[in-house]
Design an enzyme around this catalytic site. Structure first.
Site, PDB file in Angstrom:
ATOM      1  N   VAL A 131       6.731  -3.864  -3.217  1.00 54.30           N
ATOM      2  CA  VAL A 131       5.384  -3.917  -3.792  1.00 54.30           C
ATOM      3  C   VAL A 131       4.617  -2.768  -3.161  1.00 54.30           C
ATOM      4  CG1 VAL A 131       5.338  -6.379  -4.323  1.00 54.30           C
ATOM      5  CG2 VAL A 131       4.670  -5.604  -2.045  1.00 54.30           C
ATOM      6  N   SER A 132       3.574  -2.319  -3.831  1.00 57.11           N
ATOM      7  CA  SER A 132       2.939  -1.067  -3.428  1.00 57.11           C
ATOM      8  C   SER A 132       2.038  -1.162  -2.210  1.00 57.11           C
ATOM      9  CB  SER A 132       2.136  -0.488  -4.606  1.00 57.11           C
ATOM     10  OG  SER A 132       3.019  -0.184  -5.671  1.00 57.11           O
ATOM     11  N   SER A 133       1.588  -2.372  -1.858  1.00 57.86           N
ATOM     12  CA  SER A 133       0.688  -2.501  -0.715  1.00 57.86           C
ATOM     13  C   SER A 133       0.829  -3.876  -0.097  1.00 57.86           C
ATOM     14  CB  SER A 133      -0.765  -2.280  -1.143  1.00 57.86           C
ATOM     15  OG  SER A 133      -1.191  -3.336  -1.988  1.00 57.86           O
TER      16      SER A 133
ATOM     17  N   GLN B  88      -0.472  -6.848  -2.132  1.00 52.59           N
ATOM     18  CA  GLN B  88       0.253  -7.332  -3.302  1.00 52.59           C
ATOM     19  C   GLN B  88       1.292  -8.369  -2.890  1.00 52.59           C
ATOM     20  OE1 GLN B  88       1.648  -3.687  -5.205  1.00 52.59           O
ATOM     21  NE2 GLN B  88      -0.023  -3.822  -6.666  1.00 52.59           N
TER      22      GLN B  88
END
Length: 220
Positions: free
Chosen positions: A12-14, A17
């Site tokens: 996941v990007s961060s 998330q």
């Protein structure tokens, strides 16, 4: 021939998330929790700790499952290079959302058929990886525009204090489900925190609030 192990990679990007959906998908596919590698980082390149750790333990005959080609990377050149790396090293690939890119043994397939299949896969891979990179660019532009608009309106950027009572309905449903899996011994507390996207202190505060509401009976 000995069958290799099956691993899964999740990204996941961060940190904000939530990867719970991907985790549940991999577990439903039979991947053990210890064989799931997770990064909470951008897909701008492949320089991610858990992704590199996964590659280090892979052996010929193993299989890696990705939720999507975009979980591998969002850079077109990287996606194509990584895809080739796995094939060249005898690692099978499975993509939940792009099964047409799955790699598999070609026993019983003629040389001409194999060449044709590879050509078709290369075309699809190029198109999907190009879309993945464009989508990342679009997301970054929308984020920049949103931040700029918020600043113009004088809005304070940041995250409010999280409690069980401030969770949205969907967040509460996710927390309730993950709480039951944890209390039922199906997963560790650490995995539960990751799945609901909470740090340790926040998680146990929310747990305390939740248990005060249900009287400690996680069956309801």
């Amino acid at each position: 021939m000995t069958t290799g192990k099956t691993f899964a990679y999740i990204r996941v990007s961060s940190k904000e998330q939530n990867e719970a959906r991907q985790v549940n998908t991999m577990q439903d596919l039979g991947v053990h929790e210890r064989d799931i590698f997770t990064d909470k980082l951008s897909g701008k390149n492949t320089d991610r700790p858990q992704y590199q750790a996964l590659k280090a333990v892979l052996r010929e005959g193993d299989t890696v499952i990705f939720d999507s080609i975009t979980r591998m990377s969002r850079n077109m050149n990287d996606i194509k290079a990584e895809y080739k790396y796995f094939i060249d090293n005898g690692i099978s690939l499975q993509f939940v959302h792009e099964p047409m890119l799955n790699t598999h043994a070609t026993a019983g397939v003629t040389k001409n058929e194999d060449v044709l299949q590879r050509a078709i896969s290369d075309i699809i891979l190029t198109l999907l990886s190009a879309f993945a990179e464009k989508e990342r660019t679009d997301i970054r532009e929308r984020q920049a525009e949103g931040i700029a608009a918020a600043k113009r309106k004088g809005k304070r950027l940041g995250h409010p204090t999280l409690t069980y009572y401030t969770l949205t309905l969907n967040q509460k449903e996710l927390f309730n489900e993950q709480y039951k899996r944890w209390k039922g011994g199906k997963q560790t507390a650490t995995r539960t925190m990751d799945n609901v996207g909470m740090k340790k202190t926040t998680f146990y505060k929310v747990v305390s609030e939740y248990e005060s509401l249900i009287g400690g009976d996680f069956g309801h």
